[in-house]
Scaffold this motif. Structure first.
Motif, mmCIF file in Angstrom:
data_model
loop_
_atom_site.group_PDB
_atom_site.id
_atom_site.type_symbol
_atom_site.label_atom_id
_atom_site.label_comp_id
_atom_site.label_asym_id
_atom_site.label_seq_id
_atom_site.Cartn_x
_atom_site.Cartn_y
_atom_site.Cartn_z
ATOM 1 N N ILE A 131 93.836 53.586 -75.993
ATOM 2 C CA ILE A 131 94.686 54.756 -75.348
ATOM 3 C C ILE A 131 95.238 53.907 -74.137
ATOM 4 O O ILE A 131 94.427 53.199 -73.263
ATOM 5 N N LEU A 132 96.604 54.139 -73.942
ATOM 6 C CA LEU A 132 97.208 53.621 -73.002
ATOM 7 C C LEU A 132 97.545 54.410 -72.087
ATOM 8 O O LEU A 132 98.511 55.518 -72.446
ATOM 9 N N THR A 133 97.561 54.351 -70.532
ATOM 10 C CA THR A 133 98.145 55.088 -69.667
ATOM 11 C C THR A 133 98.572 54.271 -68.427
ATOM 12 O O THR A 133 98.100 53.033 -68.256
ATOM 13 N N GLY A 134 99.332 55.021 -67.510
ATOM 14 C CA GLY A 134 99.615 54.040 -66.369
ATOM 15 C C GLY A 134 100.544 52.606 -66.445
ATOM 16 O O GLY A 134 101.183 52.344 -67.503
ATOM 17 N N PRO A 135 99.999 51.677 -65.717
ATOM 18 C CA PRO A 135 100.324 50.140 -65.972
ATOM 19 C C PRO A 135 100.201 49.799 -67.400
ATOM 20 O O PRO A 135 101.106 49.040 -67.813
ATOM 21 N N ASP A 136 99.254 50.080 -68.076
ATOM 22 C CA ASP A 136 99.051 49.499 -69.646
ATOM 23 C C ASP A 136 99.949 49.952 -70.333
ATOM 24 O O ASP A 136 100.821 49.332 -71.250
ATOM 25 N N LEU A 137 100.254 51.268 -70.075
ATOM 26 C CA LEU A 137 101.403 51.911 -71.022
ATOM 27 C C LEU A 137 102.757 51.227 -70.550
ATOM 28 O O LEU A 137 103.592 50.918 -71.799
#
Length: 194
Positions: free
Chosen positions: A5-11
């Motif tokens: 799962i990617l959110t924030g800066p990783d996304l």
């Protein structure tokens, strides 16, 4: 195969690769989308800022081969929420499962189920009562429909989604066989989250 799962800066870091994958997968029937990297990166950047946004990615040897997105229905795109509001449905209680794109070589391995599982768990954890998505409607006799095309309706039904009759949005994009953008009906499917 790794699902994450990617959110924030990783996304945000993954946006160029996700844009490439969307263009590649959506060129096929039924979307026939003739997209551009600039548009896709802009679209995905605005998605990444949406309330409760999530991207679930499938990676093989460090390469993203699949992605599924989701966010609050309200505030993501007015076109998504309008059909619900027009029918008096509280769109603030609906989590929108955006696109699911997967390299054809990796289909049939349960990744589609993993995409829905992760997005639905994310939605439940944030208190949404329903989950919805939409899919393009094409005529059965469309000239670019492959003879071996198999619609995803049985998969979606098995996941507990039901076609929401009359809940249709219209989106515009350029098809691979058209010189300009045209409007496309998008049928919503919905399920209650238990």
């Amino acid at each position: 195969m790794r699902i994450s799962i990617l959110t924030g800066p990783d996304l945000e870091r993954a946006l160029p690769e996700l844009a490439r994958l969307r263009i590649e997968v959506f060129r096929a029937f039924p979307y026939l989308y003739d997209g551009s990297l600039d548009y896709e990166q802009s679209y995905l950047a605005s998605f990444a800022e949406a309330k409760d946004s999530i991207a679930v990615v499938a990676e093989e040897d460090g390469r993203i081969v699949g992605c599924a997105t989701g966010s609050a229905l309200e505030g993501h795109n007015d076109q998504f929420g309008e059909p619900f509001r027009a029918r008096g449905i509280d769109a603030s209680q609906i989590f929108y499962c955006g696109e699911s794109v997967l390299d054809p070589a990796f289909r049939g391995r349960g990744i589609g189920h993993a995409f829905f599982d992760a997005r639905e768990a994310h939605a439940r954890a944030r208190g949404y009562r329903s989950s919805a998505f939409c899919g393009v409607v094409r005529p059965d006799n469309h000239p670019l429909k492959p003879s071996d095309f198999s619609p995803l309706d049985p998969f979606w039904t098995k996941r507990g989604y039901r076609k929401a009759e009359g809940l249709i949005a219209t989106f515009t994009w350029k098809d691979i066989d058209r010189p300009e953008e045209t409007a496309h009906p998008m049928q919503f499917w919905i399920r209650e989250l238990d």
